[in-house]
Design a protein around this motif. Sequence first.
Motif, short mmCIF file in Angstrom:
data_model
loop_
_atom_site.label_atom_id
_atom_site.label_comp_id
_atom_site.label_asym_id
_atom_site.label_seq_id
_atom_site.Cartn_x
_atom_site.Cartn_y
_atom_site.Cartn_z
N UNK A 1 8.19 -48.46 9.55
CA UNK A 1 8.03 -47.32 10.48
C UNK A 1 7.90 -46.02 9.71
N UNK A 2 8.62 -45.89 8.59
CA UNK A 2 8.52 -44.68 7.77
C UNK A 2 7.13 -44.55 7.16
N UNK A 3 6.58 -45.67 6.70
CA UNK A 3 5.24 -45.65 6.12
C UNK A 3 4.21 -45.27 7.18
N UNK A 4 4.38 -45.78 8.39
CA UNK A 4 3.46 -45.45 9.48
C UNK A 4 3.49 -43.96 9.81
N UNK A 5 4.70 -43.40 9.85
CA UNK A 5 4.87 -41.97 10.18
C UNK A 5 4.22 -41.10 9.10
N UNK A 6 4.47 -41.43 7.85
CA UNK A 6 3.91 -40.63 6.75
C UNK A 6 2.39 -40.75 6.72
N UNK A 7 1.89 -41.96 6.97
CA UNK A 7 0.44 -42.16 6.99
C UNK A 7 -0.21 -41.37 8.13
N UNK A 8 0.49 -41.28 9.26
CA UNK A 8 -0.07 -40.55 10.41
C UNK A 8 0.01 -39.04 10.21
N UNK A 9 1.16 -38.56 9.76
CA UNK A 9 1.36 -37.11 9.65
C UNK A 9 0.67 -36.51 8.43
N UNK A 10 0.57 -37.29 7.35
CA UNK A 10 0.00 -36.79 6.08
C UNK A 10 0.64 -35.44 5.69
N UNK A 11 1.97 -35.41 5.60
CA UNK A 11 2.64 -34.13 5.37
C UNK A 11 2.49 -33.63 3.93
N UNK A 12 2.45 -32.31 3.80
CA UNK A 12 2.48 -31.68 2.48
C UNK A 12 3.91 -31.60 1.96
N UNK A 13 4.86 -31.47 2.90
CA UNK A 13 6.27 -31.36 2.55
C UNK A 13 7.08 -32.27 3.46
N UNK A 14 8.09 -32.94 2.88
CA UNK A 14 8.97 -33.82 3.64
C UNK A 14 10.41 -33.39 3.36
N UNK A 15 11.16 -33.15 4.42
CA UNK A 15 12.55 -32.73 4.29
C UNK A 15 13.44 -33.81 4.89
N UNK A 16 14.25 -34.46 4.06
CA UNK A 16 15.13 -35.50 4.58
C UNK A 16 16.52 -34.92 4.85
N UNK A 17 16.76 -34.61 6.11
CA UNK A 17 18.03 -34.05 6.54
C UNK A 17 18.82 -35.05 7.38
N UNK A 18 18.31 -36.25 7.54
CA UNK A 18 18.96 -37.25 8.37
C UNK A 18 20.02 -38.00 7.58
N UNK A 19 21.16 -38.19 8.19
CA UNK A 19 22.20 -39.04 7.59
C UNK A 19 23.33 -39.19 8.59
N UNK A 20 24.22 -40.11 8.32
CA UNK A 20 25.50 -40.16 9.02
C UNK A 20 26.37 -39.17 8.25
N UNK A 21 26.61 -37.99 8.82
CA UNK A 21 27.14 -36.89 8.01
C UNK A 21 28.57 -36.48 8.34
N UNK A 22 29.23 -37.23 9.20
CA UNK A 22 30.61 -36.88 9.56
C UNK A 22 31.56 -37.68 8.68
#
Length: 320
Positions: free
Chosen positions: A63-84
């Motif tokens: 699913x991550x590969x599909x999203x990146x292939x579709x969006x073709x982003x110049x910048x990717x910010x990974x802010x997702x996590x279980x953070x508590x």
Amino acid sequence: MTKKALITGLTGQDGSYLAELLLNKGYQVFGLVRRSSSSNLERINHLSGDIQILSGDLLDQSSLMDVIAEAQPDEIYNLASQSYVPLSWTQPALTAEYTALGVSRLLESIRRCKPDAKFYQASSSEVFGQPDESPQTELTAFRPRNPYGVAKAYAHWMTVNYRQKYNLYNCCGITYTHESPRRGTEFVFRKITHAAAQIKLGLANELKLGNLDARRDWCYAKDAVYAMWLMLQQEQPDDYLIASGETYSVKELVECAFNCVGLNWQDYVSVDPAFYRADEPVQLVGCIDKIKIGIGWQPQYSFNQLVELMVDYDLKKLSS
């Protein structure tokens, strides 16, 4: 040409502020959201017409590969996590899946689908745990003391290793505690400003806290996300601490918040051992010399300004 950015963790505090910043700078913004997510979209409702939401999951590399292939982003910010942090003790394996292995899946997806994208990984001061020096720098040894910190340390070093091995533009921002009105009330800073506002308005009459002597390096989330963006605008990728460079105790925070509403905190605040945090980290405070000198960033909001801003927000929200 319009720049494109992909944000994971879009619905969180940092994701929503970063999306606003990027939209103001003319970016086309994509947000990664789990299809089955029941995430609270409140923080991004006002941006719903401006952001393109794409379905994906850090547990599912295809699913991550599909999203990146579709969006073709110049910048990717990974802010997702279980953070508590407390939850990382009750769900250590899930924390590792999202916060650690999720980054491996994302890095591999970038390498395969968009190797020229610039990548920002949200590291955390929890990687230092109980540090052997204070303040910490980018060279301070990692000694994490909870599952969240361990997972963030793994993600940090995988990001660095992918940069070195594959020559990718990867950066890690080691963020210290950063706050805003969009922070959940389970976090101590917002818990305190919210409670001060409640008590002022007669909606509550006490606040129970843990260790009042615990000290933190707090800054404003808006300042932190600006640092994230700035890191990806440099010619060469590098890792930086994102912090205020100062510490304040929980007691000082309480005093400042109650002063904002004209109350004596000692009349309302009590200490409850149940709220003491296990393995309380010692003196986590970041030296920000590298980021100040290297890319010209420093916080724009002082501690007192941040407390006032959040108390004012909570007063208005509770009064409406």
